[in-house]
Design a protein around this motif. Structure first.
Motif, PDB file in Angstrom:
ATOM      1  N   GLY A 121     -21.370 -12.742  20.561  1.00  0.00           N
ATOM      2  CA  GLY A 121     -22.467 -12.789  20.014  1.00  0.00           C
ATOM      3  C   GLY A 121     -23.082 -14.465  19.835  1.00  0.00           C
ATOM      4  O   GLY A 121     -24.711 -13.678  19.726  1.00  0.00           O
ATOM      5  N   ILE A 122     -22.828 -15.209  19.468  1.00  0.00           N
ATOM      6  CA  ILE A 122     -23.499 -16.782  19.555  1.00  0.00           C
ATOM      7  C   ILE A 122     -25.194 -16.585  20.828  1.00  0.00           C
ATOM      8  O   ILE A 122     -25.104 -16.783  21.012  1.00  0.00           O
ATOM      9  CB  ILE A 122     -22.353 -17.439  19.698  1.00  0.00           C
ATOM     10  N   VAL A 123     -23.878 -16.441  22.382  1.00  0.00           N
ATOM     11  CA  VAL A 123     -24.935 -16.130  22.673  1.00  0.00           C
ATOM     12  C   VAL A 123     -26.379 -15.170  23.346  1.00  0.00           C
ATOM     13  O   VAL A 123     -27.394 -15.642  23.862  1.00  0.00           O
ATOM     14  CB  VAL A 123     -24.075 -16.307  24.113  1.00  0.00           C
ATOM     15  N   GLU A 124     -25.603 -14.178  22.738  1.00  0.00           N
ATOM     16  CA  GLU A 124     -26.987 -13.280  22.544  1.00  0.00           C
ATOM     17  C   GLU A 124     -27.922 -13.931  21.434  1.00  0.00           C
ATOM     18  O   GLU A 124     -28.725 -13.640  22.023  1.00  0.00           O
ATOM     19  CB  GLU A 124     -26.613 -12.040  22.534  1.00  0.00           C
ATOM     20  N   ALA A 125     -27.162 -14.069  20.371  1.00  0.00           N
ATOM     21  CA  ALA A 125     -28.081 -14.358  19.306  1.00  0.00           C
ATOM     22  C   ALA A 125     -29.067 -15.703  19.597  1.00  0.00           C
ATOM     23  O   ALA A 125     -30.380 -15.580  18.800  1.00  0.00           O
ATOM     24  CB  ALA A 125     -27.601 -14.318  18.174  1.00  0.00           C
ATOM     25  N   LEU A 126     -28.852 -16.300  20.035  1.00  0.00           N
ATOM     26  CA  LEU A 126     -29.512 -17.569  20.238  1.00  0.00           C
ATOM     27  C   LEU A 126     -31.040 -17.430  21.275  1.00  0.00           C
ATOM     28  O   LEU A 126     -31.768 -18.598  21.095  1.00  0.00           O
ATOM     29  CB  LEU A 126     -27.993 -18.419  22.234  1.00  0.00           C
ATOM     30  N   ASN A 127     -30.700 -16.365  22.358  1.00  0.00           N
ATOM     31  CA  ASN A 127     -31.831 -16.008  23.259  1.00  0.00           C
ATOM     32  C   ASN A 127     -32.176 -17.575  24.184  1.00  0.00           C
ATOM     33  O   ASN A 127     -31.407 -17.673  24.753  1.00  0.00           O
ATOM     34  CB  ASN A 127     -32.614 -15.319  22.403  1.00  0.00           C
ATOM     35  N   ASP A 128     -33.405 -17.381  23.297  1.00  0.00           N
ATOM     36  CA  ASP A 128     -33.824 -18.971  23.973  1.00  0.00           C
ATOM     37  C   ASP A 128     -33.377 -20.421  23.177  1.00  0.00           C
ATOM     38  O   ASP A 128     -33.694 -21.566  23.980  1.00  0.00           O
ATOM     39  CB  ASP A 128     -35.813 -18.580  24.064  1.00  0.00           C
ATOM     40  N   ARG A 129     -33.231 -20.092  22.136  1.00  0.00           N
ATOM     41  CA  ARG A 129     -32.449 -21.013  21.021  1.00  0.00           C
ATOM     42  C   ARG A 129     -31.639 -22.033  22.143  1.00  0.00           C
ATOM     43  O   ARG A 129     -30.753 -21.944  22.918  1.00  0.00           O
ATOM     44  CB  ARG A 129     -32.259 -20.893  19.936  1.00  0.00           C
ATOM     45  N   ARG A 130     -31.552 -22.928  21.628  1.00  0.00           N
ATOM     46  CA  ARG A 130     -30.487 -24.033  21.950  1.00  0.00           C
ATOM     47  C   ARG A 130     -29.720 -24.834  20.808  1.00  0.00           C
ATOM     48  O   ARG A 130     -30.347 -24.606  19.361  1.00  0.00           O
ATOM     49  CB  ARG A 130     -30.708 -25.492  22.657  1.00  0.00           C
ATOM     50  N   LEU A 131     -27.891 -24.929  21.032  1.00  0.00           N
ATOM     51  CA  LEU A 131     -27.457 -25.977  20.260  1.00  0.00           C
ATOM     52  C   LEU A 131     -27.503 -27.025  19.811  1.00  0.00           C
ATOM     53  O   LEU A 131     -28.451 -27.950  20.589  1.00  0.00           O
ATOM     54  CB  LEU A 131     -26.246 -25.462  19.793  1.00  0.00           C
TER      55      LEU A 131
ATOM     56  N   GLN B  95     -20.897 -18.051  31.939  1.00  0.00           N
ATOM     57  CA  GLN B  95     -21.922 -18.900  33.046  1.00  0.00           C
ATOM     58  C   GLN B  95     -22.987 -18.992  32.434  1.00  0.00           C
ATOM     59  O   GLN B  95     -23.713 -19.912  32.033  1.00  0.00           O
ATOM     60  CB  GLN B  95     -21.370 -18.127  34.426  1.00  0.00           C
ATOM     61  N   ALA B  96     -22.752 -17.925  31.389  1.00  0.00           N
ATOM     62  CA  ALA B  96     -23.329 -17.766  29.887  1.00  0.00           C
ATOM     63  C   ALA B  96     -24.041 -18.740  29.465  1.00  0.00           C
ATOM     64  O   ALA B  96     -24.870 -19.711  29.334  1.00  0.00           O
ATOM     65  CB  ALA B  96     -23.834 -16.707  29.521  1.00  0.00           C
ATOM     66  N   CYS B  97     -22.900 -19.455  29.373  1.00  0.00           N
ATOM     67  CA  CYS B  97     -22.531 -20.601  28.028  1.00  0.00           C
ATOM     68  C   CYS B  97     -23.476 -22.014  28.968  1.00  0.00           C
ATOM     69  O   CYS B  97     -23.819 -22.600  27.902  1.00  0.00           O
ATOM     70  CB  CYS B  97     -21.522 -20.943  27.766  1.00  0.00           C
TER      71      CYS B  97
ATOM     72  N   GLU C  94     -25.345 -22.045  31.480  1.00  0.00           N
ATOM     73  CA  GLU C  94     -26.927 -21.401  31.144  1.00  0.00           C
ATOM     74  C   GLU C  94     -27.159 -22.222  30.368  1.00  0.00           C
ATOM     75  O   GLU C  94     -28.558 -22.979  30.312  1.00  0.00           O
ATOM     76  CB  GLU C  94     -27.399 -20.322  31.983  1.00  0.00           C
ATOM     77  N   LYS C  95     -26.680 -21.905  28.979  1.00  0.00           N
ATOM     78  CA  LYS C  95     -27.282 -22.219  27.136  1.00  0.00           C
ATOM     79  C   LYS C  95     -26.728 -23.268  27.121  1.00  0.00           C
ATOM     80  O   LYS C  95     -26.988 -24.209  26.007  1.00  0.00           O
ATOM     81  CB  LYS C  95     -26.862 -21.054  26.264  1.00  0.00           C
ATOM     82  N   GLU C  96     -26.226 -24.788  27.577  1.00  0.00           N
ATOM     83  CA  GLU C  96     -25.963 -25.851  27.881  1.00  0.00           C
ATOM     84  C   GLU C  96     -24.904 -25.624  26.427  1.00  0.00           C
ATOM     85  O   GLU C  96     -25.229 -26.634  25.426  1.00  0.00           O
ATOM     86  CB  GLU C  96     -26.580 -26.732  27.101  1.00  0.00           C
ATOM     87  N   ILE C  97     -23.706 -24.442  26.502  1.00  0.00           N
ATOM     88  CA  ILE C  97     -23.086 -24.943  25.327  1.00  0.00           C
ATOM     89  C   ILE C  97     -21.927 -25.242  25.615  1.00  0.00           C
ATOM     90  O   ILE C  97     -21.276 -24.252  26.529  1.00  0.00           O
ATOM     91  CB  ILE C  97     -22.310 -22.922  24.838  1.00  0.00           C
ATOM     92  N   PRO C  98     -21.175 -25.872  25.124  1.00  0.00           N
ATOM     93  CA  PRO C  98     -20.043 -27.271  25.485  1.00  0.00           C
ATOM     94  C   PRO C  98     -18.425 -25.994  25.827  1.00  0.00           C
ATOM     95  O   PRO C  98     -18.163 -26.011  24.763  1.00  0.00           O
ATOM     96  CB  PRO C  98     -20.520 -28.387  25.057  1.00  0.00           C
ATOM     97  N   VAL C  99     -18.290 -24.909  26.175  1.00  0.00           N
ATOM     98  CA  VAL C  99     -17.399 -24.357  26.265  1.00  0.00           C
ATOM     99  C   VAL C  99     -15.867 -25.086  26.669  1.00  0.00           C
ATOM    100  O   VAL C  99     -15.655 -25.650  27.577  1.00  0.00           O
ATOM    101  CB  VAL C  99     -17.577 -23.025  27.223  1.00  0.00           C
ATOM    102  N   PHE C 100     -14.772 -25.553  25.762  1.00  0.00           N
ATOM    103  CA  PHE C 100     -13.464 -26.150  25.991  1.00  0.00           C
ATOM    104  C   PHE C 100     -12.418 -24.374  25.368  1.00  0.00           C
ATOM    105  O   PHE C 100     -12.060 -24.411  24.794  1.00  0.00           O
ATOM    106  CB  PHE C 100     -13.000 -27.130  25.355  1.00  0.00           C
ATOM    107  N   GLN C 101     -12.335 -24.105  27.499  1.00  0.00           N
ATOM    108  CA  GLN C 101     -11.182 -23.646  27.250  1.00  0.00           C
ATOM    109  C   GLN C 101      -9.675 -23.589  26.750  1.00  0.00           C
ATOM    110  O   GLN C 101      -9.959 -24.190  27.554  1.00  0.00           O
ATOM    111  CB  GLN C 101     -11.236 -22.416  28.396  1.00  0.00           C
TER     112      GLN C 101
END
Lengths: 495, 495
Positions: free
Chosen positions: B248-258, B278-280, B282-289
């Motif tokens: 949801g966050i990735v989709e809503a962000l669209n062209d925005r960045r955190l 992979q989408a994260c 691209e969007k520079e979201i620092p995901v920690f699995q």
């Protein structure tokens, strides 16, 4: 009990972040992996010499990369390190080696001439020879128990005889964690260590490095210009100091400022003088006063960032995992503002003294460790340390116990009675001074010479006063508080 | 044992940093002192109702400031909180209340209509009425033991009956500390919590807030725009999510960045899909699995910052204080790359299930907790979770156990046999699907309706397949792995 075991710290850190920098030493950089590989080899060399898990092994080393490697190798093997203060005399060292039942001593070449093997009859090897031993496959301990002893550090006390403080893995772990929760802990952190690794102040930095995965800049001794340069170049963020070091830094900085990334000057080793703290405020040095001891595996009270100015002179509040209370002479808890003995409790506090159940029993009541230090808490719970235990002398960060010096003086045939107290000293903060009741004629120089043969240099009294009689109470207990008043009187007369 | 006690977390935090922000909730800000004062009052109100230390008390609450206050009040009193999942049916809730021997239930007005007092015969009070009770002076617990139970959270299992996971103060403490040592912990941190406080994912954020002295932004439910706004405005640095939220966050962000200060998107609740990761990137979201469970009091494995890209898809390495191993079916340890059951050990891992020594014994061997999940470690020790325990369905972060649904279906007179497995779902990740052997004629709608009266909504199967016979082995054990193959076959036929 699953909650008492943990992976071996040294293993685990090398596994988690092998490529992170662990130590900067003499213009070289060592990663956790490199350090681990070296420690593993030395573990194999120590084992080739016959070292086994659960033995006590003395180490007499200076601040050096090799020291880190040897200390880590001992942890890999589950061998308990008796970490010796390299400022002590051969007789003092031999005593501690025997007292700890050390089965071995690893020392630097520089200390070989003390002939400790003959003195202590403990088998001895120099680091140089150790590093040439053909290693065997070491039996690495994968899992440790937090109640296992990791290190022994000797402190003296009112009885005169030094006692080995048992520091478990749990003590070091909880100390590191308590510090991190208070100071914060981030990937960019780097801690400068120029305090001795044989003191808890230095050794605790090493443990934090392993537990946090944080680089340290290791200096073999404190050099003020090198300190300022390395803070800049190695992007140091935290440094541990005692008052004399901080004074040196403040003076040397002059009009310079420490860089922005430097976020914590952790000031321990006795109460700091207000003028020094004020000078640090002016120079924007972020000083965090702390209070701690060998028995609490370093800091147990630290001033939180947000109060560093408002509560100038306070040692702060007790770290999250620990507890502190002020106890009056009658055993009752003190009210806010009321001075009494400082008692502490927490998983960072030692379980007691090695082979000394009686001494342990004396210092503990209901799980609380009675420090002997005097202080009070204000209404908000900030600790103000008024006085380290009345008999303690803190000289340049070293603890000196008068009883130990008195025992040496009383051993001299010309001395009928002896009492030692502290006098203020511009450079060292405090130095010991002796009051002597003569049996036969003897000079100050002769006494000083005699002390030099039996005591580490920093313990030798800087002043001697000859008196008719020492202040003792009905039970013949020496009243050292009165001696301090005599010193004040003497100084007034002399100045 | 001095190393097993600690100051009461709630007390201690309010004492250490009273003025720091603790919680942002619905545009209001609450300091640790304010939160403490409220909790103290509620502790007095709970005590006025007769609540005593060591009792079990159910709480059925939504994410709300009042929930934080009530949970803290229970900790101040040393009362054990049985934290109920508010998505469950009245029958499920009543069962857990009785199973835990709860002496009381605190619930929100919204849940009053479920008539749990009648159903469970456990004395019940709404928060509204609780807050109107005249408080007495509460008996606050100053010191806790790390082995004391703090919370109970129910999970189901292969047996169908939910079991209460005992989470001690020590479990929560070690979990918080292990997380801090891995992610770092700094004064500027702020954690956004929109996952449920009744899950360990949410509750563990609350414990970290107290232990670190860190503010949290508490949302009553996940709202993607409010999330993005609050990350910006409240300077959030860390957030816990499950896959559906992150999508949801990735989709809503669209062209925005955190914003830059946002440093960690902690992704738990089941394996993440590679395209999402992979989408994260691209969007520079620092995901920690991460990988964790109720029994490990949240994360036990997390991917370290430096490996977040190189080891995409891995859950990372085991946190510093914990241990993990992969065990083959024959009980032998797996080699690198070899898949087997994941077993974990550490002070963050539960001591077992409430009143269920047999179930506890089944899941533990030599101090290791056998998760039932399947995974492997690569050469460097990075964990790859291939599959949560074969029977587990993770739907939008909620764990669903097929046996529980099967038991409900089998209770229907028209059902001769039932087997439940998971099917992939774009929105929820996974949803349950049921295979039914009919005794008498019945429709899918009738079965779904029947499930709705007995099961929380998210547990109701989204698909029903009528079959002649279920795959069972010689011992009549249902082979759920085969059911999954049937699902794949069915989908192929349908698409």
């Amino acid at each position: 009990m699953p909650n008492e075991t943990m992976p071996n710290f040294i293993n685990k850190r090398a596994f988690l972040t092998p490529d992170r920098t662990a130590v900067y030493f003499q213009e070289k950089t060592y990663s956790f992996k490199e350090l681990y590989d070296r420690s593993l080899k030395v573990a194999g060399q120590l084992q080739a010499l016959g070292l086994q898990q659960d033995q006590y092994v003395g180490v007499l080393l200076k601040n050096h990369l090799d020291t880190v490697v040897i200390l880590f190798a001992l942890q890999l093997l589950g061998v308990k390190a008796v970490i010796l203060n390299n400022r002590l005399t051969p007789a003092e060292l031999a005593w501690q080696l025997n007292d700890s039942k050390a089965s071995f001593l690893v020392l630097e070449e520089a200390f070989e001439k003390m002939e400790l093997e003959q003195l202590s009859r403990v088998k001895t090897i120099t680091t140089e020879r150790l590093f040439q031993v053909e290693p065997v496959e070491p039996a690495i301990i994968d899992e440790i128990s937090l109640s296992d002893i990791c290190t022994i550090m000797y402190t003296s006390g009112t009885t005169g005889n030094p006692k080995g403080v048992m520091q478990t893995y749990g003590n070091h772990w909880w100390s590191s964690v308590g510090s991190a929760l208070n100071l914060g802990q981030m990937e960019s952190d780097c801690w400068l260590c120029s305090v001795p690794l044989f003191h808890i102040s230095g050794f605790s930095i090493l443990m934090r490095s392993v537990i946090y995965g944080m680089p340290i800049v290791l200096h073999d001794h404190f050099d003020v210009e090198r300190t300022i340069t390395d803070i800049q170049e190695k992007k140091v963020t935290i440094m541990s100091v005692v008052g004399t070091m901080l004074t040196g830094i403040v003076e040397a900085l002059n009009d310079r400022r420490l860089p922005d990334q430097f976020r914590c000057m952790l000031l321990g080793g006795g109460p700091a003088a207000l003028p020094l703290l004020q000078a640090c405020v002016e120079k924007e040095i972020p000083v965090f006063q702390t209070y701690g001891m060998t028995e609490s595996s370093s800091q147990i009270v630290t001033l939180s960032p947000e109060y560093s100015l408002a509560k100038l002179g306070s040692a702060g509040k007790t770290l999250f995992p620990a507890q502190l209370k002020i106890v009056l002479d009658n055993g009752c808890p003190a009210k806010a503002g009321e001075a009494g003995e400082i008692a502490v409790k927490g998983a960072n506090v030692t379980q007691g003294y090695l082979y000394r159940p009686e001494a342990t029993k004396e210092k503990f009541r209901d799980g609380w460790f009675y420090t002997g230090d005097i202080g009070y808490m204000d209404e908000e719970g900030f600790l103000y340390v008024i006085d380290r235990r009345s008999d303690l002398i803190i000289s340049g960060g070293e603890n000196i116990y008068p009883a130990e010096i008195e025992a040496v003086l009383l051993a001299h045939p010309s001395v009928a009675d002896a009492g030692v107290t502290r006098i203020d000293d511009l450079k060292w903060g405090q130095v010991p001074a002796a009051f002597i009741v003569k049996r036969e004629d003897i000079t100050k120089d002769e006494l000083q010479q005699f002390c030099h043969t039996h005591l580490a240099k920093y313990k030798v009294p800087k002043a001697f006063y000859f008196v008719e009689k020492l202040p003792r109470n009905a039970a013949k207990k020496l009243l050292r508080r009165e001696l301090r008043e005599w010193v004040a009187d003497n100084e007034n007369r002399l100045n």
